[in-house]
Design a protein around this motif. Structure first.
Motif, PDB file in Angstrom:
ATOM      1  N   CYS A   1       0.848  -1.195   0.000  1.00  0.00           N
ATOM      2  CA  CYS A   1       0.000   0.000   0.000  1.00  0.00           C
ATOM      3  C   CYS A   1       0.879   1.239   0.000  1.00  0.00           C
ATOM      4  CB  CYS A   1      -0.926  -0.009   1.211  1.00  0.00           C
ATOM      5  SG  CYS A   1      -1.977   1.461   1.297  1.00  0.00           S
ATOM      6  N   SER A   2       0.853   1.979  -1.091  1.00  0.00           N
ATOM      7  CA  SER A   2       1.717   3.152  -1.212  1.00  0.00           C
ATOM      8  C   SER A   2       1.286   4.267  -0.270  1.00  0.00           C
ATOM      9  CB  SER A   2       1.711   3.667  -2.654  1.00  0.00           C
ATOM     10  OG  SER A   2       0.426   4.147  -3.018  1.00  0.00           O
TER      11      SER A   2
ATOM     12  N   GLY B   1       3.658   5.297   2.504  1.00  0.00           N
ATOM     13  CA  GLY B   1       4.072   6.629   2.074  1.00  0.00           C
ATOM     14  C   GLY B   1       3.869   7.720   3.110  1.00  0.00           C
TER      15      GLY B   1
ATOM     16  N   ILE C   1       9.284   3.315  -1.717  1.00  0.00           N
ATOM     17  CA  ILE C   1       8.310   2.333  -2.188  1.00  0.00           C
ATOM     18  C   ILE C   1       8.703   1.710  -3.530  1.00  0.00           C
ATOM     19  CG2 ILE C   1       5.872   1.965  -2.742  1.00  0.00           C
ATOM     20  CD1 ILE C   1       5.347   4.320  -0.732  1.00  0.00           C
TER      21      ILE C   1
ATOM     22  N   ILE D   1      -2.716   1.544  -4.589  1.00  0.00           N
ATOM     23  CA  ILE D   1      -1.975   2.703  -5.087  1.00  0.00           C
ATOM     24  C   ILE D   1      -2.756   3.962  -4.759  1.00  0.00           C
ATOM     25  CG2 ILE D   1      -0.873   3.780  -7.066  1.00  0.00           C
ATOM     26  CD1 ILE D   1      -0.777   1.054  -8.419  1.00  0.00           C
TER      27      ILE D   1
ATOM     28  N   ASN E   1      -2.103   8.309  -3.024  1.00  0.00           N
ATOM     29  CA  ASN E   1      -1.166   9.380  -2.704  1.00  0.00           C
ATOM     30  C   ASN E   1      -1.543  10.033  -1.373  1.00  0.00           C
ATOM     31  OD1 ASN E   1       0.952  11.158  -3.036  1.00  0.00           O
ATOM     32  ND2 ASN E   1       0.251  11.958  -4.999  1.00  0.00           N
TER      33      ASN E   1
ATOM     34  N   VAL F   1       3.958  11.249  -2.306  1.00  0.00           N
ATOM     35  CA  VAL F   1       4.302   9.913  -2.791  1.00  0.00           C
ATOM     36  C   VAL F   1       4.545   9.948  -4.300  1.00  0.00           C
ATOM     37  CG1 VAL F   1       3.530   7.507  -2.954  1.00  0.00           C
ATOM     38  CG2 VAL F   1       2.924   8.881  -0.943  1.00  0.00           C
TER      39      VAL F   1
ATOM     40  N   ILE G   1       3.899   8.573  -7.186  1.00  0.00           N
ATOM     41  CA  ILE G   1       3.006   7.614  -7.832  1.00  0.00           C
ATOM     42  C   ILE G   1       3.539   7.212  -9.206  1.00  0.00           C
ATOM     43  CG2 ILE G   1       0.669   7.226  -8.709  1.00  0.00           C
ATOM     44  CD1 ILE G   1       0.835   7.294  -5.668  1.00  0.00           C
TER      45      ILE G   1
ATOM     46  N   ILE H   1       6.220   4.758  -8.723  1.00  0.00           N
ATOM     47  CA  ILE H   1       5.662   3.486  -8.255  1.00  0.00           C
ATOM     48  C   ILE H   1       5.087   2.696  -9.428  1.00  0.00           C
ATOM     49  CG2 ILE H   1       3.696   2.552  -6.966  1.00  0.00           C
ATOM     50  CD1 ILE H   1       4.336   4.747  -4.841  1.00  0.00           C
TER      51      ILE H   1
END
Length: 358
Positions: free
Chosen positions: A244-245, A249, A256, A272, A274, A295, A297, A300
């Motif tokens: 889980c970002s 995060g 990550i 995913i 932010n 984060v 993204i 990622i």
């Protein structure tokens, strides 16, 4: 990457399956039996009812989130074995209807913690918010009252049965160290992973949210070192992680994309999302767009693309937009936009990999 969408069930979600059907690229529904208390065996008739509802709209039910773990298992009490047996029978039933991944967590008492469910952002939308200083001086019962003041929707991780015994739970965890919680997790995994393997299911633990101790409770899945330890202590393909970002995060020290590359073959499911992290330790959930939060993204999604990720992914918590009345974090509009942002990144990477199209 196989896109899925979390849905809380007929009569328990403002989002309809026919609406989800109109989001491009969504192939499956992430579901659970939210009315079954933690520790109880899931009834087959209820499982099959969800299967019929979901498949009628052309979706699969291959990802379950979550089969909640009874606190007695986390506490390592003598009664844990009866609840583990119930868990095993639930795994076997889910395997029989085609489930491939079970997301779960091992967080004591609270699955996730926020101080405000509807904090306003600059654009007028609202989102889940965590105020660090408030939590440092707040009584847990006060937080429960804040969360429970939203009676229209069930809140995952804040089930009434669990919260009714909050005082007793805090007393029980007073003597539980992080190392003891690790030992209790190992015991649980050693019992269930063989059953999951036979059932064709991968267990995927969700990181702690937020990734640090809250109210003095032990937290053990907070960074790469923890995930490495988890995967090594029961070293089996069926023992995996829901990366889980957003949860990870909230601590900017967590790299990550590096985790995705290191644990590539043990990530059957990805959340995913932010978050914007402030210097004082507060954080708020934002749109999925990279530049709106802290984060990375885009980085990622690139990491998932680089490893050839073929697991399941879903947009996680979204903002509340355009006056939508919805479960906190789980409206339709922002999660749908999040999916299209993720697909946009993914499609661009696919084109680049193929040398572009003229």
């Amino acid at each position: 990457m196989r896109m899925v969408f979390r849905w809380f069930g007929e009569g328990n979600d403002n989002v309809l399956l026919q609406q989800i059907k109109q989001i491009p690229g969504v192939e499956g529904i992430v579901w659970a039996l939210h009315d079954v208390p933690a520790g109880e065996e899931w009834p087959m008739d209820k499982i099959e009812a969800v299967k019929r509802q979901v498949e009628a709209h052309g979706f699969h039910i291959e990802v379950v989130e979550s089969v909640n773990i009874h606190e007695d298992i986390k506490l390592g009490l003598p009664s844990k074995d009866q609840y583990i047996e119930n868990y095993k029978r639930t795994i076997e039933k889910l395997g029989r209807v085609g489930v491939k991944v079970i997301c779960y967590n091992f967080m004591p008492v609270f699955d996730w913690v926020r101080t405000d469910l509807y904090r306003e952002l600059e654009d007028g939308s609202t989102a889940l918010f965590y105020e660090k200083s408030m939590l440092e001086h707040m009584d847990p019962l006060e937080l429960v009252q804040r969360i429970a003041s939203n009676p229209k929707f069930t809140i995952p991780g804040w089930e009434p049965q669990r919260l009714q015994t909050l005082t007793e739970l805090f007393l029980a965890y007073r003597e539980v160290t992080e190392e003891q919680l690790w030992n209790n997790l190992r015991y649980f995994l050693e019992e269930i992973i063989p059953v999951a393997e036979r059932s064709g299911i991968k267990m995927a633990i969700h990181p702690d949210d937020p990734p640090w101790s809250v109210f003095g409770l032990p937290r053990i899945v907070t960074n790469a070192d923890n995930i490495r330890r988890l995967l090594q202590m029961v070293d089996h393909p069926a023992n995996g992680v829901t990366l889980c970002s957003g949860s990870l995060g909230a601590n900017p020290a967590n790299d990550i994309p590096a985790m995705i590359r290191e644990f590539a073959d043990r990530i059957p499911f990805a959340h995913i999302r932010n978050v914007r992290v402030y210097e004082n330790g507060d954080f708020i959930e934002t749109s999925h767009r990279t530049t709106d939060g802290t984060v990375d993204i885009a980085g990622i999604v690139k990491a998932y693309h680089d490893i050839g990720f073929t697991g399941y992914a879903r947009p996680d918590h979204g903002r509340h937009l355009w006056g939508e009345e919805c479960r906190p974090g789980y409206g339709l509009y922002d999660r749908a936009m999040g999916i299209m942002y993720l697909w946009g990144l993914w499609d661009a990477m696919q084109r680049e990999q193929k040398g572009g199209v003229r």
